[in-house]
Motif scaffolding. Structure first.
Motif, mmCIF file in Angstrom:
data_model
loop_
_atom_site.group_PDB
_atom_site.id
_atom_site.type_symbol
_atom_site.label_atom_id
_atom_site.label_comp_id
_atom_site.label_asym_id
_atom_site.label_seq_id
_atom_site.Cartn_x
_atom_site.Cartn_y
_atom_site.Cartn_z
ATOM 1 N N GLY A 87 -0.481 -12.351 -4.907
ATOM 2 C CA GLY A 87 -0.543 -11.172 -5.768
ATOM 3 C C GLY A 87 -1.599 -10.196 -5.297
ATOM 4 N N MET A 88 -2.673 -10.723 -4.803
ATOM 5 C CA MET A 88 -3.778 -9.917 -4.305
ATOM 6 C C MET A 88 -3.321 -9.049 -3.128
ATOM 7 S SD MET A 88 -7.332 -10.476 -4.035
ATOM 8 C CE MET A 88 -7.928 -8.930 -3.622
ATOM 9 N N VAL A 89 -2.527 -9.657 -2.234
ATOM 10 C CA VAL A 89 -2.057 -8.917 -1.067
ATOM 11 C C VAL A 89 -1.100 -7.802 -1.508
ATOM 12 C CG1 VAL A 89 -0.839 -9.140 1.138
ATOM 13 C CG2 VAL A 89 -2.279 -10.999 0.319
ATOM 14 N N MET A 90 -0.279 -8.120 -2.522
ATOM 15 C CA MET A 90 0.728 -7.144 -2.947
ATOM 16 C C MET A 90 0.118 -5.930 -3.631
ATOM 17 S SD MET A 90 3.356 -8.370 -1.723
ATOM 18 C CE MET A 90 4.897 -7.733 -2.323
ATOM 19 N N ILE A 91 -1.135 -6.021 -4.026
ATOM 20 C CA ILE A 91 -1.763 -4.864 -4.677
ATOM 21 C C ILE A 91 -1.774 -3.660 -3.747
ATOM 22 C CG2 ILE A 91 -4.019 -4.022 -5.458
ATOM 23 C CD1 ILE A 91 -4.325 -6.363 -7.069
ATOM 24 N N THR A 92 -1.725 -3.933 -2.451
ATOM 25 C CA THR A 92 -1.721 -2.811 -1.500
ATOM 26 C C THR A 92 -0.539 -1.875 -1.794
ATOM 27 O OG1 THR A 92 -0.489 -4.187 0.033
ATOM 28 C CG2 THR A 92 -2.851 -4.059 0.372
ATOM 29 N N ILE A 93 0.569 -2.429 -2.248
ATOM 30 C CA ILE A 93 1.745 -1.584 -2.555
ATOM 31 C C ILE A 93 1.394 -0.567 -3.636
ATOM 32 C CG2 ILE A 93 4.032 -1.545 -3.568
ATOM 33 C CD1 ILE A 93 4.653 -4.160 -2.475
ATOM 34 N N ILE A 94 0.751 -1.060 -4.690
ATOM 35 C CA ILE A 94 0.464 -0.177 -5.817
ATOM 36 C C ILE A 94 -0.601 0.839 -5.423
ATOM 37 C CG2 ILE A 94 -0.147 -0.116 -8.255
ATOM 38 C CD1 ILE A 94 0.597 -2.985 -8.443
ATOM 39 N N LEU A 95 -1.629 0.351 -4.734
ATOM 40 C CA LEU A 95 -2.710 1.255 -4.354
ATOM 41 C C LEU A 95 -2.172 2.388 -3.492
ATOM 42 C CD1 LEU A 95 -5.716 -1.139 -3.660
ATOM 43 C CD2 LEU A 95 -5.128 0.101 -5.733
ATOM 44 N N SER A 96 -1.278 2.048 -2.560
ATOM 45 C CA SER A 96 -0.784 3.134 -1.716
ATOM 46 C C SER A 96 0.169 4.033 -2.501
ATOM 47 C CB SER A 96 -0.154 2.610 -0.425
ATOM 48 O OG SER A 96 0.714 1.577 -0.708
ATOM 49 N N ALA A 97 0.881 3.461 -3.482
ATOM 50 C CA ALA A 97 1.790 4.302 -4.285
ATOM 51 C C ALA A 97 1.017 5.351 -5.075
ATOM 52 C CB ALA A 97 2.623 3.425 -5.226
ATOM 53 N N ILE A 98 -0.151 4.959 -5.613
ATOM 54 C CA ILE A 98 -0.882 5.962 -6.386
ATOM 55 C C ILE A 98 -2.004 6.606 -5.571
ATOM 56 C CG2 ILE A 98 -0.370 5.212 -8.746
ATOM 57 C CD1 ILE A 98 -2.800 3.506 -8.763
ATOM 58 N N GLY A 99 -2.020 6.319 -4.270
ATOM 59 C CA GLY A 99 -2.931 7.015 -3.371
ATOM 60 C C GLY A 99 -4.389 6.592 -3.467
ATOM 61 N N LEU A 100 -4.614 5.306 -3.673
ATOM 62 C CA LEU A 100 -6.006 4.825 -3.696
ATOM 63 C C LEU A 100 -6.318 4.093 -2.396
ATOM 64 C CD1 LEU A 100 -6.274 3.462 -7.341
ATOM 65 C CD2 LEU A 100 -7.555 5.366 -6.365
ATOM 66 N N PRO A 101 -7.586 4.133 -1.960
ATOM 67 C CA PRO A 101 -7.927 3.464 -0.700
ATOM 68 C C PRO A 101 -7.802 1.948 -0.796
ATOM 69 C CG PRO A 101 -9.898 4.260 -1.808
ATOM 70 C CD PRO A 101 -8.740 4.792 -2.583
ATOM 71 N N LEU A 102 -7.303 1.362 0.281
ATOM 72 C CA LEU A 102 -7.074 -0.087 0.248
ATOM 73 C C LEU A 102 -8.374 -0.889 0.231
ATOM 74 C CD1 LEU A 102 -4.055 -0.528 2.659
ATOM 75 C CD2 LEU A 102 -4.095 -0.165 0.206
ATOM 76 N N GLU A 103 -9.464 -0.252 0.693
ATOM 77 C CA GLU A 103 -10.756 -0.972 0.691
ATOM 78 C C GLU A 103 -11.108 -1.436 -0.717
ATOM 79 O OE1 GLU A 103 -10.115 1.264 3.825
ATOM 80 O OE2 GLU A 103 -10.870 2.334 2.089
ATOM 81 N N ALA A 104 -10.523 -0.746 -1.706
ATOM 82 C CA ALA A 104 -10.868 -1.065 -3.086
ATOM 83 C C ALA A 104 -10.573 -2.528 -3.423
ATOM 84 C CB ALA A 104 -10.097 -0.159 -4.027
ATOM 85 N N ILE A 105 -9.713 -3.146 -2.615
ATOM 86 C CA ILE A 105 -9.408 -4.561 -2.868
ATOM 87 C C ILE A 105 -10.687 -5.389 -2.800
ATOM 88 C CG2 ILE A 105 -8.227 -6.576 -1.924
ATOM 89 C CD1 ILE A 105 -5.929 -4.841 -1.254
ATOM 90 N N GLY A 106 -11.634 -4.922 -1.963
ATOM 91 C CA GLY A 106 -12.913 -5.621 -1.841
ATOM 92 C C GLY A 106 -13.606 -5.792 -3.172
ATOM 93 N N LEU A 107 -13.274 -4.878 -4.082
ATOM 94 C CA LEU A 107 -13.904 -4.897 -5.403
ATOM 95 C C LEU A 107 -13.459 -6.114 -6.232
ATOM 96 C CD1 LEU A 107 -15.653 -2.806 -6.973
ATOM 97 C CD2 LEU A 107 -13.541 -1.864 -7.880
ATOM 98 N N ILE A 108 -12.217 -6.495 -6.035
ATOM 99 C CA ILE A 108 -11.675 -7.531 -6.925
ATOM 100 C C ILE A 108 -11.493 -8.881 -6.240
ATOM 101 C CG2 ILE A 108 -10.510 -5.978 -8.525
ATOM 102 C CD1 ILE A 108 -7.986 -6.400 -6.927
ATOM 103 N N ILE A 109 -11.738 -8.890 -4.935
ATOM 104 C CA ILE A 109 -11.428 -10.120 -4.189
ATOM 105 C C ILE A 109 -12.293 -11.302 -4.629
ATOM 106 C CG2 ILE A 109 -12.995 -9.764 -2.233
ATOM 107 C CD1 ILE A 109 -10.730 -10.621 -0.404
ATOM 108 N N SER A 110 -13.530 -11.008 -5.054
ATOM 109 C CA SER A 110 -14.449 -12.109 -5.349
ATOM 110 C C SER A 110 -13.992 -12.944 -6.542
ATOM 111 C CB SER A 110 -15.844 -11.558 -5.605
ATOM 112 O OG SER A 110 -15.779 -10.621 -6.648
ATOM 113 N N VAL A 111 -13.263 -12.319 -7.447
ATOM 114 C CA VAL A 111 -12.844 -13.095 -8.615
ATOM 115 C C VAL A 111 -11.361 -13.468 -8.556
ATOM 116 C CG1 VAL A 111 -14.612 -12.280 -10.204
ATOM 117 C CG2 VAL A 111 -12.532 -10.963 -9.920
ATOM 118 N N ASP A 112 -10.726 -13.139 -7.426
ATOM 119 C CA ASP A 112 -9.278 -13.373 -7.362
ATOM 120 C C ASP A 112 -8.908 -14.838 -7.491
ATOM 121 O OD1 ASP A 112 -6.555 -12.199 -6.815
ATOM 122 O OD2 ASP A 112 -6.661 -13.828 -5.355
#
Ligand code: ASP
Length: 404
Positions: free
Chosen positions: A347-372
């Motif tokens: 699910g964490m990897v698939m977030i890239t789909i949503i982030l790119s759909a709404i135009g957010l930088p993919l680096e933002a995943i770094g924010l949530i990875i620690s609690v994934d």
């Protein structure tokens, strides 16, 4: 028989608690027991592909060609509706709680390897058709394997009686054999889960520090999953499947605990099939059809999580999503949950789909990875809980009577 099952889920629960203590207090020695978890997981993974293949083929041949369309439609309608309910729950909560507003934007994890998932929907459908079924089996391409199993099962129903009987018997017998193997592997569950949990706890960063930094975000996801698990799905069980949610919970507690511990719907599938058939009393033709499909495409917990995570990231970047953008989040979260494989952190990897759909930088995943890793446990249990509910609903609409 029943008494042994009750004992098993208590055993698993105790193993889970002991695993937490081991991971906390013998952090540096977790490797002493981690290997047992690895053995258990490998055992489960060993039988996933043969189970999917034989369960779907044998289910389709037993359902008969005339009824496949109706059952398929009911199953898909259930999967899509519950996923949308889960996403909307997440969307409402994340807008109410606003965990991202003022969140610490320091990137906390390594985001390498999270390549943008950029395949279009059309391409995904085309690639479902395997050019080489053996390659698909080797690579574990679930959607291709499922498609092939459906087609193969369907054509068996079209054969002349002699061949139809031979192949139906063959796949029924093969599935039976795989379930026997499952029973052997289940015996390892308490030890395996002890090893897995000890390892996970030992590897998790300081929990209290994480809770402080990401607490509101985690809480939003957990409240959302709780509403879905303890209100929405039980209501569906009660009203549509006409079963007592508590009894059903008891019936599927072993797969639920396994899903929680392994963070993998797929690895849990053999246990889910066993519990829904033997403890709930759903017929094999329904379980064999709905559960493998559900393990691949029905992920309510993941869908809810995708939605909360994406809006959380937008909030952390100080963006207020418009109604259109939120609608886009809902649709992409649904697609992402369908596309996510039932394995840890998918699910964490698939977030890239949503982030790119709404135009957010993919680096933002770094924010949530620690609690994934922690949230993954809860959303995977939710995914399995919903799969089992789906099997009950479809079976009830087909007039089946249950043990629960
Ligand atoms: N681990 C989840 C599952 O197997 C998928 C996800 O990462 O959300 O169901």
């Amino acid at each position: 028989m029943k008494r042994i099952r009750i004992k098993l889920h208590w055993q698993i629960l105790i193993a889970l608690i002991l695993g937490v203590f081991f991971g906390l207090y013998l952090k540096d020695h977790a490797y002493w027991v981690e290997w047992i978890g690895e053995v258990f997981l490998r055992g489960l993974k060993m039988i996933i592909i043969p189970i999917i293949l034989t369960s779907i083929i044998s289910a389709i041949t037993n359902i008969g060609s005339g009824n496949i369309g109706r059952l398929g439609l009911k199953t898909i309608i259930y999967y899509i509706s519950t996923s949308i309910l889960a996403i909307l729950t997440g969307l409402i909560l994340v807008n109410l709680i606003r965990p991202g507003a003022g969140a610490d934007l320091g990137l906390t994890g390594d985001v390498e390897g999270f390549a943008l998932v950029e395949k279009s929907l059309g391409q995904t459908f085309i690639e479902m058709i395997p050019v080489n079924i053996f390659k698909a089996l080797v690579e574990g391409k679930m959607l291709s394997i499922i498609l092939f199993a459906f087609l193969f099962g369907f054509v068996i129903t079209q054969l002349n009686n002699k061949h139809k009987e031979t192949l139906t018997n063959f796949f029924n017998a093969s599935f039976e054999a795989m379930m026997k193997l499952t029973m052997i592997i289940i015996k390892l569950a308490p030890l395996g889960i002890f090893g897995i949990i000890a390892g996970v706890v030992a590897q998790t960063e300081n929990l209290s520090e994480l809770a402080l930094r990401m607490g509101e975000y985690m809480l939003t996801v957990l409240i959302g999953l709780s509403i879905h698990c303890f209100i929405t799905l039980p209501l569906i069980q009660l009203l549509l499947a006409k079963v007592n949610p508590l009894k059903h919970f008891q019936a599927v507690s072993t797969p639920l605990l396994t899903a929680f511990s392994t963070s993998s719907t797929m690895a849990t599938l053999p246990l889910t099939l066993d519990a829904v058939e033997h403890n709930d009393g759903v017929s094999r033709k329904i379980t064999g059809f709905t559960l493998p499909l559900g393990a691949t495409v029905n992920m309510d917990g993941t869908a809810l999580y995708e939605c909360v995570a994406a809006v959380f990231i937008a909030q952390a970047y100080g963006l207020d999503l418009s109604l259109m953008q939120q609608a886009l989040v809902v649709i992409t979260a649904l697609l992402a949950s369908i596309g996510a494989a039932g394995v840890p952190m998918a699910g964490m990897v698939m977030i890239t789909i949503i982030l790119s759909a709404i135009g957010l930088p993919l680096e933002a995943i770094g924010l949530i990875i620690s609690v994934d890793r922690i949230l993954d446990m809860f959303r995977t249990a939710t995914n399995v809980w919903s799969d089992t509910t789906g099997a009950l609903v479809v079976a009830r609409t087909e007039g089946e009577v249950f043990k629960v």
